[in-house]
Design a protein around this motif. Structure first.
Motif, PDB file in Angstrom:
ATOM      1  N   UNK B 275       0.829  -1.197   0.000  1.00 20.07           N
ATOM      2  CA  UNK B 275       0.000   0.000   0.000  1.00 20.07           C
ATOM      3  C   UNK B 275       0.871   1.259   0.000  1.00 20.07           C
ATOM      4  N   UNK B 276       2.048   1.189   0.631  1.00 18.68           N
ATOM      5  CA  UNK B 276       2.940   2.347   0.563  1.00 18.68           C
ATOM      6  C   UNK B 276       3.483   2.501  -0.863  1.00 18.68           C
ATOM      7  N   UNK B 278       2.090   1.617  -3.621  1.00 16.65           N
ATOM      8  CA  UNK B 278       1.079   2.151  -4.534  1.00 16.65           C
ATOM      9  C   UNK B 278       0.867   3.639  -4.282  1.00 16.65           C
ATOM     10  N   UNK B 279       0.947   4.036  -3.025  1.00 23.53           N
ATOM     11  CA  UNK B 279       0.823   5.462  -2.694  1.00 23.53           C
ATOM     12  C   UNK B 279       1.959   6.243  -3.345  1.00 23.53           C
ATOM     13  N   UNK B 280       3.176   5.712  -3.222  1.00 20.27           N
ATOM     14  CA  UNK B 280       4.338   6.414  -3.764  1.00 20.27           C
ATOM     15  C   UNK B 280       4.320   6.466  -5.290  1.00 20.27           C
ATOM     16  N   UNK B 282       1.569   6.510  -7.113  1.00 25.54           N
ATOM     17  CA  UNK B 282       0.493   7.399  -7.551  1.00 25.54           C
ATOM     18  C   UNK B 282       0.889   8.867  -7.434  1.00 25.54           C
ATOM     19  N   UNK B 283       1.816   9.167  -6.514  1.00 30.13           N
ATOM     20  CA  UNK B 283       2.172  10.574  -6.301  1.00 30.13           C
ATOM     21  C   UNK B 283       2.783  11.220  -7.560  1.00 30.13           C
ATOM     22  N   UNK B 285       2.496  10.140 -10.565  1.00 35.02           N
ATOM     23  CA  UNK B 285       1.479  10.066 -11.627  1.00 35.02           C
ATOM     24  C   UNK B 285       0.529  11.262 -11.522  1.00 35.02           C
ATOM     25  N   UNK B 286       0.240  11.661 -10.283  1.00 32.41           N
ATOM     26  CA  UNK B 286      -0.638  12.812 -10.068  1.00 32.41           C
ATOM     27  C   UNK B 286      -0.056  14.067 -10.720  1.00 32.41           C
ATOM     28  N   UNK B 287       1.245  14.266 -10.516  1.00 32.97           N
ATOM     29  CA  UNK B 287       1.892  15.440 -11.109  1.00 32.97           C
ATOM     30  C   UNK B 287       1.886  15.358 -12.638  1.00 32.97           C
ATOM     31  N   UNK B 289      -0.074  13.687 -14.591  1.00 31.58           N
ATOM     32  CA  UNK B 289      -1.432  13.844 -15.097  1.00 31.58           C
ATOM     33  C   UNK B 289      -1.864  15.307 -15.028  1.00 31.58           C
ATOM     34  N   UNK B 290      -1.449  15.977 -13.970  1.00 36.85           N
ATOM     35  CA  UNK B 290      -1.769  17.395 -13.821  1.00 36.85           C
ATOM     36  C   UNK B 290      -1.213  18.213 -14.979  1.00 36.85           C
TER      37      UNK B 290
END
Lengths: 119, 495
Positions: B275-276, B278-280, B282-283, B285-287, B289-290
């Motif tokens: 879960x860590x 996947x969190x790391x 996604x971070x 990817x968020x940028x 995608x932004x």
């Protein structure tokens, strides 16, 4: 007058991109990279809404939400949980935040949530 | 559930398994009216069997477990059991060792209890540690030999019982000291409670506490055949029974809980890691995608249609990456049986309409038509059910590139509410139909589209519906299209 959004996220990449997006969408953004002294900064900046990351070094987003929701001066400001964890909806519910937005996000969703809580 | 039922259930759950023991216990108590020696010998034999059993179990599993605690306990109980056997053989009336009274067995008893109590205080030192079994076994063999010699030949152990007088002060104070040691060991065990499986901890803890009671009863008797002596022995029996339940029963039926708690913890660590991770993932990817979205905005404004196509493709791949991370996490949860549902009451028709509205917004190629309306509410995980709907609908769109519509039907079927999603694509061959819900399955004959994924979507959907006690199925006609359906029972029970 532009609505004021306080963003609290420890990731520099996300903070940068949000600065651009919020500016384009017509908001005034104030970025914090951690929760240290957030109450004083709120007093100064007077945000209309807070976009809050969960996993941060020091005080995390959950703790910040609890502090802000307990304080009469800040309890009315809508808090949107903004996280890459798998269950941001549950976290928001559990800690008493007003809404959530999962990372990665769509700008349209982000704006829709802002509008909902700023009306 | 009615109170009566709850009561009955708890009887079947807790009382029935111990019933044979209770009957034997009662018979044993009755037997002492006939012969106290029979009673005493039976109790001690039980103690010896349990002690040796613990040793055999922990000794033979020593290479499998990295936790030295139980191996240490096994060796301790072997020593204690050996002395206890001598205690039983030398008990008043046994006539195995001629010419001895009640003093010697009482001395052996004290030795055995001192050894057990001291060892139990020391035992937590070995939690999670590898121990050198030959050294520990050697040391305990030497201690046992010395203790037996001290009583039988050297006669250096203080007198514990005097014929006609009763217990010596040495014996009584020793029992107090032993009780204190048992108390300390119980407290230490309490400190380390998170190192044990919950049930094992409770059983061991109770066993230590009963030892204390037993010990205190043993300060009260005058004759070795009297009531306090008997009660003390019953306590001893109970204490050993609990140790048996904690180590032998749990060890054989749920070895993971006893010996391999560390493996269970490693499994938990793996989940945390995932879960860590996947969190790391996604971070960033968020940028990305932004920025892709910002770029998309600029290009739309400047009407740069060619670059816009590129950015759209970029965005599609970013979303795909995000979905893959979510899918992998879901599969890992399913496999470690950690898929949890957050059930709430809602109307499935409303959810279908919401999901379709969102998907229609993003997909212009197909018209998504909703049919049917069911007023009944279901108790389900809204988020997970919409995940299944999204999976069905996006599959329908992906696998019918030439069609222009997808039909979503909500239906009520006496005890369940369900949804079916039909496409007008190429369909699936009958022989492949039951395989589509398998992990990593992908139809090689179906047209591969860019958003292929890992073939985990339907597998995850199946597991989600299964967890809701519902059914999931597919029908297809080659060349005409496929229909994927699921239903959820209204009462939440198996259909």
């Amino acid at each position: 007058m532009r609505k004021r959004i306080l963003v609290c996220d420890d990731d520099q990449g996300i903070s940068d991109v949000l600065t651009i997006i919020l500016d384009q969408e017509g908001y005034e953004a104030y970025i914090l990279n951690n929760g240290k002294g957030i109450q004083k900064k709120i007093e100064k900046f007077k945000p209309d809404l807070i976009l809050l990351d969960i996993m941060m070094p020091g005080i995390d987003g959950k703790e910040i939400t609890r502090i802000l929701k307990r304080d009469q001066k800040t309890s009315k400001i809508p808090i949107i949980i903004f996280s890459a964890l798998n269950n941001p909806d549950q976290i928001a519910k559990n800690i008493g935040a007003d809404d959530f937005l999962a990372k990665p996000f769509n700008i349209t969703d982000l704006v829709a949530k802002f509008k909902k809580h700023l009306s | 559930m009615s109170l009566n039922q709850t009561f009955r259930n708890s009887i079947t759950q807790y009382l029935v398994p111990v019933l044979p023991f209770l009957v034997l216990f009662a018979l044993l108590i009755i037997s002492q009216f006939h012969s106290y020696l029979f009673f005493h010998t039976t109790v001690e034999i039980f103690v010896v069997i349990v002690a040796v059993g613990i040793f055999m179990f922990s000794w033979n599993t020593r290479k499998l477990s990295r936790n030295g605690y139980f191996l240490f306990l096994g060796i301790v109980y072997l020593s204690v059991g050996t002395i206890d056997l001598m205690h039983a053989f030398s008990y008043k009336g046994m006539h195995i060792f001629p010419g001895i009274g009640a003093n010697l067995p009482t001395q052996l008893w004290l030795e055995e209890r001192y050894l057990l109590a001291f060892s139990l205080v020391l035992a937590p030192l070995f939690i999670g540690r590898k121990i050198n079994e030959s050294i520990v076994l050697g040391v305990y063999a030497a201690i046992t030999a010395f203790l037996l010699l001290a009583v039988f030949y050297l006669k250096i152990f203080p007198d514990s019982y005097k014929e006609g007088i009763g217990l010596t002060p040495f014996k009584i104070y020793s029992e107090y000291l032993i009780s204190a040691l048992f108390l300390i060991s119980a407290v230490i065990l309490g400190i380390f409670r998170e190192k044990f499986d919950g049930r094992v901890f409770v059983l061991l803890f109770l066993s230590f506490i009963i030892n204390i009671v037993s010990e205190l009863l043993f300060t009260l008797y005058i004759g070795v055949y009297d009531i306090f002596n008997m009660l003390g022995h019953l306590g001893e029996l109970l204490s050993y029974y609990l140790v048996y339940k904690a180590i032998i029963e749990v060890g054989l039926t749920k070895p993971y809980n006893l010996m391999f708690l560390e493996l269970k913890q490693a499994d938990k660590q793996k989940d945390e890691f995932l879960s860590i991770a996947s969190h790391e993932l996604k971070t960033p990817i968020t940028t990305i995608k932004g920025y892709a979205q910002i770029l998309n905005g600029y290009l739309s404004k400047n009407k740069d249609s060619k670059s816009l196509v590129y950015v759209s493709k970029l965005e599609l791949q970013i979303d795909r990456l995000g979905d893959l991370i979510k899918e992998l996490l879901d599969v890992s949860r399913i496999q470690s049986r950690k898929l949890e549902l957050n059930k709430e009451r809602f109307n499935l028709t409303d959810l279908v309409k919401d999901v379709v509205e969102d998907m229609q917004y993003a997909n212009k190629s197909h018209k998504i038509i909703v049919m049917g309306e069911v007023k009944k509410q279901i108790m389900a995980d809204k988020h997970r059910i919409s995940q299944v709907l999204i999976n069905f609908i996006s599959n329908a769109i992906i696998y019918s590139p030439k069609a222009d519509k997808v039909i979503v039907k909500v239906f009520f079927d006496h005890k369940s509410v369900g949804v079916s999603v039909s496409d007008f694509g190429i369909g699936i061959k009958g022989s492949h139909l039951n395989k589509v819900f398998e992990r990593f399955y992908q139809d090689k004959n179906r047209i591969r589209v860019s958003n292929g994924g890992l073939g985990l979507g339907l597998y995850i959907s199946k597991e989600i519906i299964k967890k809701h006690n519902g059914k999931i199925w597919a029908r297809s006609e080659k060349g005409k299209g496929s229909t994927f359906s699921f239903n959820i029972p209204l009462d939440g029970k198996t259909l």
